[in-house]
Design a protein around this motif. Structure first.
Motif, short mmCIF file in Angstrom:
data_model
loop_
_atom_site.label_atom_id
_atom_site.label_comp_id
_atom_site.label_asym_id
_atom_site.label_seq_id
_atom_site.Cartn_x
_atom_site.Cartn_y
_atom_site.Cartn_z
N GLY A 127 32.16 39.53 -28.80
CA GLY A 127 32.23 38.49 -27.78
C GLY A 127 31.00 37.61 -27.70
N ILE A 128 29.94 37.96 -28.43
CA ILE A 128 28.69 37.18 -28.39
C ILE A 128 28.44 36.52 -29.75
N SER A 129 28.31 37.33 -30.78
CA SER A 129 28.10 36.81 -32.13
C SER A 129 28.55 37.84 -33.14
N GLN A 130 29.32 37.40 -34.12
CA GLN A 130 29.75 38.26 -35.22
C GLN A 130 29.19 37.76 -36.54
N THR A 131 28.19 36.90 -36.46
CA THR A 131 27.59 36.30 -37.65
C THR A 131 26.07 36.29 -37.51
N VAL A 132 25.39 36.62 -38.60
CA VAL A 132 23.93 36.56 -38.64
C VAL A 132 23.54 35.51 -39.68
N ILE A 133 22.79 34.51 -39.24
CA ILE A 133 22.29 33.48 -40.15
C ILE A 133 20.83 33.79 -40.47
N ILE A 134 20.56 34.07 -41.73
CA ILE A 134 19.19 34.32 -42.20
C ILE A 134 18.72 33.06 -42.90
N THR A 135 17.65 32.47 -42.40
CA THR A 135 17.22 31.19 -42.95
C THR A 135 15.73 31.01 -42.67
N ARG A 136 15.24 29.80 -42.89
CA ARG A 136 13.85 29.48 -42.60
C ARG A 136 13.72 28.00 -42.25
N MET A 137 12.63 27.67 -41.61
CA MET A 137 12.33 26.28 -41.29
C MET A 137 11.81 25.58 -42.54
N GLU A 138 12.25 24.36 -42.73
CA GLU A 138 11.76 23.58 -43.87
C GLU A 138 10.27 23.30 -43.70
N GLY A 139 9.52 23.57 -44.76
CA GLY A 139 8.09 23.29 -44.77
C GLY A 139 7.72 22.59 -46.06
N ARG A 140 6.70 23.11 -46.75
CA ARG A 140 6.31 22.52 -48.03
C ARG A 140 7.42 22.68 -49.08
N THR A 141 8.19 23.76 -48.93
CA THR A 141 9.36 23.96 -49.78
C THR A 141 10.59 23.47 -49.01
N PRO A 142 11.33 22.51 -49.53
CA PRO A 142 12.47 21.95 -48.79
C PRO A 142 13.65 22.92 -48.75
N VAL A 143 14.60 22.63 -47.87
CA VAL A 143 15.88 23.35 -47.85
C VAL A 143 16.97 22.31 -48.07
N PRO A 144 18.13 22.73 -48.57
CA PRO A 144 19.23 21.78 -48.76
C PRO A 144 19.58 21.08 -47.44
N GLU A 145 19.97 19.84 -47.51
CA GLU A 145 20.27 19.04 -46.31
C GLU A 145 21.29 19.73 -45.42
N ARG A 146 22.30 20.37 -46.02
CA ARG A 146 23.36 21.01 -45.24
C ARG A 146 22.86 22.27 -44.53
N GLU A 147 21.63 22.72 -44.84
CA GLU A 147 21.10 23.93 -44.24
C GLU A 147 19.94 23.66 -43.29
N LYS A 148 19.83 22.43 -42.81
CA LYS A 148 18.83 22.13 -41.80
C LYS A 148 19.08 23.00 -40.57
N LEU A 149 18.03 23.38 -39.90
CA LEU A 149 18.17 24.29 -38.76
C LEU A 149 19.11 23.76 -37.70
N ARG A 150 19.08 22.48 -37.43
CA ARG A 150 19.94 21.94 -36.37
C ARG A 150 21.41 22.09 -36.73
N SER A 151 21.72 22.01 -38.02
CA SER A 151 23.11 22.21 -38.45
C SER A 151 23.53 23.66 -38.29
N LEU A 152 22.66 24.58 -38.66
CA LEU A 152 22.98 26.00 -38.54
C LEU A 152 23.05 26.44 -37.08
N ALA A 153 22.20 25.85 -36.23
CA ALA A 153 22.19 26.22 -34.82
C ALA A 153 23.50 25.90 -34.13
#
Length: 256
Positions: A127-153
């Motif tokens: 009833g709360i969450s059945q999914t765990v998103i493991i990720t990181r904030m983009e820093g000196r090493t970029p992340v794919p555009e589709r995986e920006k934190l705001r999209s995952l949030a």
């Protein structure tokens, strides 16, 4: 043979039995010195040659492996947590394959599991969450555009952030922009399962300040999500009226 071994989250007795056995038999150990607990190296035999990869380039690490293979040595590449998460092992494996050197992976307990244990939390509450998103904030090493934190949030799922402790102002901005409420529960887990472990609880809106007050600037995981609250639904698996392959559900009195 090169053995990629997960060292576990930090506590030396949380390495797997297989991983510890490989350390005891190793002729060469290359360990991630910035994160792996050095107490684990005490299991190495006296003749073992030990290298700290925090001081080495990829080419230098691979060169040690190639030379060790020529000498018919047993090589352990010791990574923190489980090698499959932010371990940069694929690039090492590809080089080994180019050289015709065989390898295998011994899994380890990831730090996100160690953090859950220290928090006494369940990441997947009904009833709360059945999914765990493991990720990181983009820093000196970029992340794919589709995986920006705001999209995952936007999924409102449990989130575990690696490699982001120095970017908490940006983390807060991105998660809020993705739709998480300012009062979303969060926890900062510094060196979970280590002797000097430190856990800080709070809400998303004060995330950077929590870390600053606690003096936490690195080597921490950030857990964000409503699973850190107390309200949730009971699992149907153990409900009295729920039938499974192993147990017949019971009907409440008055039910036909």
């Amino acid at each position: 043979m090169v053995h990629f071994v997960g060292a576990g989250p930090g506590a030396p007795d949380l390495i797997t039995v297989r991983g510890q056995a490989l350390l005891k038999e190793a002729d060469i150990i290359i360990y991630a010195g910035s994160l792996v607990n050095k107490e684990l190296l005490e299991a190495a035999p006296s003749h073992c040659r030990i290298y700290n990869s925090a001081l080495m380039t990829l080419e230098e690490v691979v060169d040690v492996m190639i030379q060790g293979e020529k000498e018919e040595k047993k090589i352990v590449r010791l990574h923190t947590g489980d090698p499959c998460l932010y371990g940069a092992i694929r690039e090492q494996m590809d080089r080994l394959e180019e050289e015709g050197i065989s390898y295998e992976v011994c899994p380890g307990v990831s730090s996100f599991c160690g953090a859950a244990a220290s928090l006494q939390a369940e990441y997947t509450l009904p009833g709360i969450s059945q999914t765990v998103i493991i990720t990181r904030m983009e820093g000196r090493t970029p992340v794919p555009e589709r995986e920006k934190l705001r999209s995952l949030a936007a999924h409102q799922s449990t989130m575990v952030l690696f490699l982001s402790t120095g970017l908490l102002v940006q983390v807060r901005e991105e998660l809020l922009a993705g739709g998480l409420a300012p009062d979303t529960p969060c926890a900062i887990c510094y060196k979970a399962t280590w002797e000097d472990e430190k856990i800080v609880w709070g809400v998303l809106d004060e995330l950077p300040e929590l870390a600053e007050r606690a003096g936490i600037r690195k080597t921490a995981l950030i857990v964000v999500g409503k699973v850190l609250e107390s309200e949730y639904e009971l699992s149907r698996l153990y409900a009295a009226d729920f039938t499974t392959e192993f147990r017949q559900g019971r009907k409440d009195e008055g039910q036909k």
